[in-house]
Write an enzyme that holds these catalytic residues in place. Structure first.
Site, PDB file in Angstrom:
ATOM      1  N   PHE A  52       0.471  -1.236   0.054  1.00  0.00           N
ATOM      2  CA  PHE A  52      -0.168   0.286  -0.010  1.00  0.00           C
ATOM      3  C   PHE A  52       0.731   1.298  -0.432  1.00  0.00           C
ATOM      4  CE2 PHE A  52      -0.265  -1.573   4.287  1.00  0.00           C
ATOM      5  CZ  PHE A  52       0.684  -1.346   4.882  1.00  0.00           C
ATOM      6  N   GLY A  55       1.790   3.806  -3.013  1.00  0.00           N
ATOM      7  CA  GLY A  55       0.701   4.884  -3.546  1.00  0.00           C
ATOM      8  C   GLY A  55      -0.645   5.464  -2.198  1.00  0.00           C
ATOM      9  N   HIS A  56       0.073   5.065  -1.067  1.00  0.00           N
ATOM     10  CA  HIS A  56      -0.090   6.196  -0.067  1.00  0.00           C
ATOM     11  C   HIS A  56       1.310   5.863   0.598  1.00  0.00           C
ATOM     12  CE1 HIS A  56      -3.217   6.305   3.490  1.00  0.00           C
ATOM     13  NE2 HIS A  56      -3.736   6.798   2.368  1.00  0.00           N
ATOM     14  N   PHE A  57       2.118   7.514   1.074  1.00  0.00           N
ATOM     15  CA  PHE A  57       1.651   8.340  -0.285  1.00  0.00           C
ATOM     16  C   PHE A  57       3.202   7.644  -1.300  1.00  0.00           C
ATOM     17  CE2 PHE A  57      -1.528   9.779   2.723  1.00  0.00           C
ATOM     18  CZ  PHE A  57      -2.494  10.270   1.744  1.00  0.00           C
ATOM     19  N   VAL A  62       2.293   6.600   4.362  1.00  0.00           N
ATOM     20  CA  VAL A  62       1.714   6.458   5.593  1.00  0.00           C
ATOM     21  C   VAL A  62       0.271   5.282   5.227  1.00  0.00           C
ATOM     22  CG1 VAL A  62      -0.237   7.796   6.619  1.00  0.00           C
ATOM     23  CG2 VAL A  62       2.088   9.117   5.263  1.00  0.00           C
TER      24      VAL A  62
END
Length: 154
Positions: A52, A55-57, A62
């Site tokens: 994750f 893309g986060h971020f 995070v």
């Protein structure tokens, strides 16, 4: 302790028998404390390799808050499973997240954090369990919620 008592810590190989979740969605690495039908303490080591974070971020990784909530729910599922007598534990039993109340996020969870979960049974209602959950890093609460989970029908 009886022969039926769970040996701690419960590692990921045992967790894989208790929860149906798999990579990349298994969010509990180890159980370190257990009071059957009352409370559990477990953790997840958060690494930069989590999918994750791509893309986060980008540039500022995070852990999504919804995944912190999911991890607390998984710890609740482990509490329920590990509270059963050994002959009643069902591999891969499904528990569904039904409701989340009073969710609070106090700080971001980032790579390198050891996310610790404290989950307490607040109430058992037929095939459902209401949990009072907190997630902490270095002794500071980063998230909390009241979570209701229900056992799925076979």
């Amino acid at each position: 302790m009886s022969d039926d008592a769970i040996k701690l810590p419960v590692d990921v190989s045992c967790i894989l028998h208790l929860l149906p979740h798999r990579y990349p969605f298994l969010l509990v690495d180890r159980v370190v404390e257990l009071e059957p039908n009352q409370r559990i303490r477990a953790y997840k080591n958060v690494t930069f390799n989590e999918p994750f974070f791509q893309g986060h971020f980008p540039g500022r990784p995070v852990m999504p808050g919804v995944l912190v909530v999911e991890a607390m729910a998984q710890a609740g599922g482990l509490l329920t499973q590990l509270s059963q007598p050994r002959d009643k534990i069902s591999e891969g039993k499904l528990f569904y997240l039904v409701k989340v109340d009073n969710a609070r996020f106090n700080r971001m969870v980032v790579p390198g954090d050891k996310l610790e979960f404290e989950v307490r049974v607040k109430r058992l209602i037929r095939n459902m369990a209401l949990y009072d959950c907190t997630a902490s890093v270095d002794g500071q609460v980063v998230a909390s919620a009241e979570i209701l989970c229900a056992e799925g029908k076979e």
